[in-house]
Design a protein around this motif. Structure first.
Motif, mmCIF file in Angstrom:
data_model
loop_
_atom_site.group_PDB
_atom_site.id
_atom_site.type_symbol
_atom_site.label_atom_id
_atom_site.label_comp_id
_atom_site.label_asym_id
_atom_site.label_seq_id
_atom_site.Cartn_x
_atom_site.Cartn_y
_atom_site.Cartn_z
ATOM 1 N N PHE A 32 25.324 42.490 -21.777
ATOM 2 C CA PHE A 32 24.360 41.408 -21.929
ATOM 3 C C PHE A 32 24.099 40.652 -20.638
ATOM 4 O O PHE A 32 23.100 39.939 -20.521
ATOM 5 N N ALA A 86 17.870 30.554 -33.464
ATOM 6 C CA ALA A 86 18.835 31.577 -33.053
ATOM 7 C C ALA A 86 20.189 31.340 -33.705
ATOM 8 O O ALA A 86 20.874 32.293 -34.112
ATOM 9 N N GLY A 90 19.860 34.376 -35.952
ATOM 10 C CA GLY A 90 20.274 35.391 -34.998
ATOM 11 C C GLY A 90 19.363 35.457 -33.785
ATOM 12 O O GLY A 90 18.166 35.184 -33.874
ATOM 13 N N GLN A 91 19.927 35.829 -32.641
ATOM 14 C CA GLN A 91 19.177 35.842 -31.389
ATOM 15 C C GLN A 91 18.074 36.904 -31.389
ATOM 16 O O GLN A 91 16.972 36.661 -30.901
ATOM 17 N N ARG A 92 18.372 38.061 -31.939
ATOM 18 C CA ARG A 92 17.395 39.159 -31.936
ATOM 19 C C ARG A 92 16.122 38.772 -32.677
ATOM 20 O O ARG A 92 15.005 39.071 -32.220
ATOM 21 N N MET A 139 21.556 31.627 -24.757
ATOM 22 C CA MET A 139 22.013 32.735 -25.597
ATOM 23 C C MET A 139 23.166 33.486 -24.946
ATOM 24 O O MET A 139 24.101 33.937 -25.627
ATOM 25 N N ARG A 143 26.982 34.007 -26.313
ATOM 26 C CA ARG A 143 27.639 35.324 -26.392
ATOM 27 C C ARG A 143 28.993 35.305 -25.705
ATOM 28 O O ARG A 143 29.932 35.971 -26.158
ATOM 29 N N ALA A 204 17.875 41.861 -26.268
ATOM 30 C CA ALA A 204 17.866 41.794 -27.729
ATOM 31 C C ALA A 204 18.493 43.038 -28.349
ATOM 32 O O ALA A 204 19.021 42.981 -29.470
ATOM 33 N N LYS A 207 23.220 44.355 -29.855
ATOM 34 C CA LYS A 207 23.568 43.711 -31.117
ATOM 35 C C LYS A 207 25.045 43.350 -31.209
ATOM 36 O O LYS A 207 25.418 42.377 -31.861
ATOM 37 N N GLN A 210 26.024 39.673 -29.911
ATOM 38 C CA GLN A 210 25.347 38.454 -30.329
ATOM 39 C C GLN A 210 26.162 37.753 -31.414
ATOM 40 O O GLN A 210 26.880 38.395 -32.182
ATOM 41 N N THR A 353 24.244 26.662 -29.314
ATOM 42 C CA THR A 353 23.054 27.278 -28.732
ATOM 43 C C THR A 353 21.918 26.261 -28.702
ATOM 44 O O THR A 353 21.187 26.153 -27.710
#
Length: 430
Positions: A32, A86, A90-92, A139, A143, A204, A207, A210, A353
């Protein structure tokens, strides 16, 4: 680097201090970090790219500053909501649509500027451009929290992330300035959009690192409270507004100053010196085992920032301005690192976040206000008059920080903390 920032209690036994090398050997970190570095370039490239493009097409620093300001205000207003989404979904889920919208709106803004569209049209395009800037820095910090959990490397990660932010402010403005001056005035925004799209999609796609979104069950309830309700976060927001005023004031004023002395090519060099001082002091700050409480460090470091920023407007040569810019940059990183470190102790894990994006948004808002005011000063007064903006912004923020510094001290008696870092159920400490 053999050591890092620690806030060890006075009577606790000494422990080995983990460093940057150990941090970067953390399993999964590079998956990441690399795409995150590319995807966070918009924050460093966007403002200066807009300023240089719009100033080229309109001939006015005031118009250029106003267009950049609309982008910054839009980013500042929408960034906390992006962080909250997020945390919740979730960030994605936030990143995928965000990077696409940002790329398309950034290219639209570029096309309108090149077509000499009216200023209001640029403002309209600037709103989604700023609102969709991916909040990759916060983000990445989240993480790290998931990857490291309760590890003492967390403080090292906070320092490392601030250094990475500063590195983007070395690379981003230099790259944008070089592209806009050596290739075409539109090259900065086009490159920024491309980096956002590629870096954001790659980031993104990671996975496994995250934060996991916890769905509440019958035995536990996850409360999504706003980080803005924490008094210390509000104080930090004002503090980071002042830091944003330095970034915005420097970007406009350095461009105007170098043009006034007939050396526009020095703009990127001088800003690079400023950002390099920022980055180098961040590296050193992360290598020190601090015994002073972070809220005290923030007051001392911010006073030094206000003092050095107050001297910028007196510079009458590029060499003197480079020296002062270096000193100002060296004072910014410690303030940023300490501010982000304070968030770890003030805010529950499930809202961090969002807290980080409030601070990032505050920098963007301060930068937006600064480029607007500095642009007007540069248009109506001497080349370099915009340097009065960093002085005013940091002095006002310092006054607020001194008056409300007690709110930066975490009080274990009634606050809510989380075990580890991530999206977990908060527990109350008696």
């Amino acid at each position: 680097m053999a050591s890092t920032v620690t806030d060890r209690p006075e009577n606790s036994p000494a422990t080995p201090r983990p460093g940057y090398g150990q941090l970067l050997r953390t399993r999964g970190a590079w998956t990441f970090l690399l795409p995150g570095f590319a995807a966070r370039q918009p924050f460093a490239m966007l403002t200066i790219s807009i300023v240089l493009l719009v100033q080229h097409t309109t001939g006015s620093y005031g118009a250029a500053g106003a267009a950049a300001a609309v982008t910054g205000v839009s980013m500042a207003l929408f960034a906390p909501y992006s962080g909250r989404l997020a945390d919740r979904y979730g960030q994605r889920a936030v990143l995928l649509p965000g990077v696409i919208v940002h790329t398309l709106s950034g290219l639209t803004l570029t096309s309108l500027a090149l077509a000499h569209a009216p200023l209001w049209a640029l403002f309209v395009a600037a709103v989604p451009t700023g609102a969709s800037v991916p909040q990759v820095g916060p983000m990445v910090r989240a993480r790290w929290g998931v990857t490291l959990k309760d590890s003492p490397l967390m403080t090292t990660a906070a320092a490392f992330e601030s250094v990475t932010d500063e590195l983007t402010f070395v690379v981003g403005p230099l790259l944008a300035t070089a592209l806009c001056t050596a290739v075409t005035p539109a090259a900065g925004l086009v490159t920024e959009a491309a980096l956002t799209l590629v870096g954001g999609l790659l980031f993104a796609a990671q996975k496994s690192t995250q934060p996991v979104v916890r769905v509440p069950d019958g035995h536990a309830r996850v409360e999504h409270t706003s980080a803005l309700r924490v008094p210390g976060v509000r104080v930090l927001i004002v503090t980071f507004l002042g830091i944003g005023s330095v970034f915005g004031g420097m970007q406009v004023s350095l461009a105007a100053f170098t043009e006034s002395i007939g050396e526009p090519g020095l703009n990127g060099v001088l800003y690079g010196v400023f950002a390099a001082g920022n980055m180098l002091s961040g590296i050193v700050c992360g290598a020190i085992a601090w015994k002073t409480a972070p809220h005290r460090r923030l007051v001392i470091g911010y006073a030094a920032l206000a003092l050095t920023a107050s001297a910028l407007w007196t510079a009458h040569s590029a060499l003197l301005l480079a020296g002062l810019g270096l000193l100002v940059g060296m004072c910014i990183a410690p303030a940023l690192i300490t501010g982000y470190t304070l968030v770890e102790g003030l805010v529950p894990a499930g809202a961090r976040t969002e807290a980080f994006t409030w601070l990032t948004g505050a920098v963007a808002l301060g930068q937006a206000a600064a480029v607007t005011v500095a642009g007007q000063l540069e248009d109506h007064f001497w080349g370099g008059a915009g340097f009065l903006v960093p002085m005013g912004g940091t002095l006002l923020a310092l006054g607020t920080l001194l008056a409300l510094r007690s709110r930066l001290v975490a009080r274990p008696g009634g606050r809510t903390v989380a075990r580890g870092v991530g999206h977990r159920v908060p527990v109350t400490v008696d």
